[in-house]
Design an enzyme around this catalytic site. Structure first.
Site, mmCIF file in Angstrom:
data_model
loop_
_atom_site.group_PDB
_atom_site.id
_atom_site.type_symbol
_atom_site.label_atom_id
_atom_site.label_comp_id
_atom_site.label_asym_id
_atom_site.label_seq_id
_atom_site.Cartn_x
_atom_site.Cartn_y
_atom_site.Cartn_z
ATOM 1 N N LYS A 134 66.808 40.704 16.780
ATOM 2 C CA LYS A 134 67.398 40.586 18.625
ATOM 3 C C LYS A 134 68.228 41.637 18.929
ATOM 4 C CE LYS A 134 69.799 37.695 21.760
ATOM 5 N NZ LYS A 134 70.539 36.418 21.856
ATOM 6 N N ASN A 192 54.414 38.449 33.525
ATOM 7 C CA ASN A 192 54.304 38.561 34.836
ATOM 8 C C ASN A 192 54.125 37.080 35.397
ATOM 9 O OD1 ASN A 192 51.440 37.616 34.680
ATOM 10 N ND2 ASN A 192 51.153 39.595 33.852
ATOM 11 N N ASP A 214 42.343 48.704 28.569
ATOM 12 C CA ASP A 214 41.717 47.800 29.765
ATOM 13 C C ASP A 214 40.676 47.060 29.257
ATOM 14 O OD1 ASP A 214 40.284 47.027 32.188
ATOM 15 O OD2 ASP A 214 41.525 48.456 33.031
ATOM 16 N N ILE A 215 40.893 45.702 29.322
ATOM 17 C CA ILE A 215 39.910 44.894 28.664
ATOM 18 C C ILE A 215 38.666 44.666 29.149
ATOM 19 C CG2 ILE A 215 39.862 42.483 27.588
ATOM 20 C CD1 ILE A 215 42.946 42.008 27.630
HETATM 21 O O1 C5P Z 1 43.605 47.449 37.330
HETATM 22 P P1 C5P Z 1 43.988 46.172 37.662
HETATM 23 O O2 C5P Z 1 44.894 45.343 36.604
HETATM 24 O O3 C5P Z 1 44.383 45.726 38.902
HETATM 25 O O4 C5P Z 1 42.584 45.317 37.509
HETATM 26 C C1 C5P Z 1 42.660 43.869 37.442
HETATM 27 C C2 C5P Z 1 41.239 43.379 36.621
HETATM 28 O O5 C5P Z 1 41.371 44.082 35.465
HETATM 29 C C3 C5P Z 1 41.509 41.941 36.412
HETATM 30 O O6 C5P Z 1 40.268 41.168 36.264
HETATM 31 C C4 C5P Z 1 42.264 42.099 34.873
HETATM 32 O O7 C5P Z 1 42.049 40.864 34.153
HETATM 33 C C5 C5P Z 1 41.603 43.384 34.368
HETATM 34 N N1 C5P Z 1 42.571 43.998 33.420
HETATM 35 C C6 C5P Z 1 42.127 44.096 32.070
HETATM 36 N N2 C5P Z 1 42.891 44.675 31.070
HETATM 37 C C7 C5P Z 1 44.079 45.324 31.588
HETATM 38 C C8 C5P Z 1 44.366 45.365 32.897
HETATM 39 C C9 C5P Z 1 43.741 44.627 33.856
HETATM 40 O O8 C5P Z 1 41.019 43.533 31.633
HETATM 41 N N3 C5P Z 1 44.687 46.064 30.593
#
Ligand code: C5P
Length: 401
Positions: free
Chosen positions: A285, A206, A302-303
């Site tokens: 590749k 991204n 989701d970290i």
């Molecule tokens: O849900 P969204 O991606 O919009 O949320 C953004 C927040 O969640 C940011 O703080 C991003 O670093 C964190 N995030 C995360 N792990 C993910 C997706 C988003 O920690 N897989």
């Protein structure tokens, strides 16, 4: 607490505004001593600064009389804060490369206190790649940069390069100058994009530049924190003093963040984590000839939500980059991810957002919110960190009082 502020004045038309700066700093009870470069003396007389500061002005590196009164090393040690305003392109270049051929540049090298610069120059000089490289280098050495501001310039041009107004410089220095607000606090910051590989040469990523996360790391170091920076691939110098953990994928970021958050007081999730990764990683590749059809994706963990589930839970700060309905989405994430604070910003606008040096934030926490207006990401980082420090002190008044 009253500070001892060493004000370096360089040769630019904004030098006359430095006189007002001395007046404002003294009015607030701070002690100010002034160092002028030879060029600065062409714009304003030392007598002006002597009268306003109440002390003789220092100018020469090799002046036996002045060295006897207070040597340049003593002067550097005396200061709680070194503020250079206005800072010319030439002085920034000297500082960035460790040149010390006059009193002020020598003082910068000798100083161990927090250093601020308020650049002032023509907009083209500020925009020149080499000036931007010099300022990035200085910021990576934890020099705090205030401005410059945009507007009409003395040369008649318009653009970024005006010195920030003295009252704002004064406020920012004293706000930042609460150095130690996070002393001994362990902060983990994740920054930049992640890369999710499809094959050995291709990946999904991204537009995150990492600038906000790195600016937060600098501001946190400046406030005395121990900083662990878990970073995706970016093109930025590592802030001096930060422990860098380089990662590529969301899964690697997850592992590094969780490991380091077990002993963290604060986690700031400023990374743009890829929500999905390709299900299959091809060993070689993928050839363009064949019809590869659809790429199957699987969800990444989701970290930040995982960190918010740790026991003990650090103070957890998230970011939300939105193209629409910012407030609702941000508040929803605050709640569902169990965050303590969320900093939301518009992306896809003309100014601010992912690759920009500037940004504006709307910060939400349970029961409150605050707008941090458009400014450069370093100033914004300091403002956001001040809010974060307040939340930490509310949460844990004993440890962090
Ligand atoms: O849900 P969204 O991606 O919009 O949320 C953004 C927040 O969640 C940011 O703080 C991003 O670093 C964190 N995030 C995360 N792990 C993910 C997706 C988003 O920690 N897989």
């Amino acid at each position: 607490m009253n500070k001892r502020i060493l004000l370096g004045v360089c040769g630019g038309i904004a030098a006359y505004k430095a006189a007002e700066l001395v007046r404002l700093l003294r009015k607030q009870g701070h002690e100010v001593r002034v160092v002028m470069t030879a060029a600065a003396r062409q714009f304003v007389t030392p007598l002006t600064f002597q009268a306003l500061s109440g002390h003789a002005v220092h100018s020469e590196l090799l002046d036996a009389e002045q060295e006897q009164a207070m040597s340049h090393i003593h002067l550097a040690r005396w200061a709680d804060i070194l503020l250079i305003a206005p800072a010319t392109a030439d002085m920034l270049a000297k500082m960035a490369h460790g040149l010390a051929d006059d009193l002020l540049s020598t003082l910068y090298l000798a100083a161990e206190c927090p250093v601020f610069v308020a650049p002032a120059m023509n907009q083209a000089m500020w925009g020149k790649a080499v000036t931007q490289e010099n300022i990035a280098r200085l910021q990576s050495h934890n020099v705090q940069c205030i401005g410059p501001a945009a507007g009409e310039q003395a040369c008649g041009e318009q653009g970024l390069g005006r010195m920030v107004e003295p009252a704002d410089i004064c406020r920012q220095v004293l706000e930042h100058g609460q150095s130690g607000a996070l002393s001994d606090v362990n902060i983990v910051i994740s920054a930049g994009p992640t890369r999710e590989p499809l094959d050995p040469v291709r990946y999904i990523t991204n537009r995150s530049s990492g600038k906000m996360g790195y600016a937060l790391a600098s501001a946190a170091l400046f406030a005395g924190a121990n900083v662990t920076l878990v970073s995706g691939p970016v093109n930025l110098p590592t802030p001096a003093g930060a422990k860098l953990i380089p990662v590529e994928t969301a899964l690697q970021m997850y592992d590094a963040v969780i490991t380091h958050c077990r002993t963290a007081d604060i986690y700031i999730g400023a990374a743009a984590v890829a929500d999905y990764r390709p299900q299959q990683l091809a060993d070689s590749k993928i050839k363009k000839g064949g019809d590869i059809g659809n790429i199957a994706l699987v969800k990444n963990p989701d970290i930040i939500a995982a960190v918010a589930g740790l026991q003990p839970k650090p103070l957890v700060v998230g970011f939300a980059a939105e193209t629409d309905d910012l407030e609702n989405y941000a508040k929803h994430k605050l709640q569902t991810k169990n965050l303590d604070l969320i900093a939301a910003n518009w992306v896809g606008q003309t100014e601010g957002g992912f690759e920009s040096d500037r940004n504006a934030l709307q910060v939400f926490w349970p029961g409150g919110q605050q707008i941090l207006p458009m400014t450069d990401k370093h100033t914004l980082a300091a403002q956001l960190l001040k809010l974060i420090a307040e939340k930490l002190h509310e949460k844990n008044p004993v440890k962090n009082s």
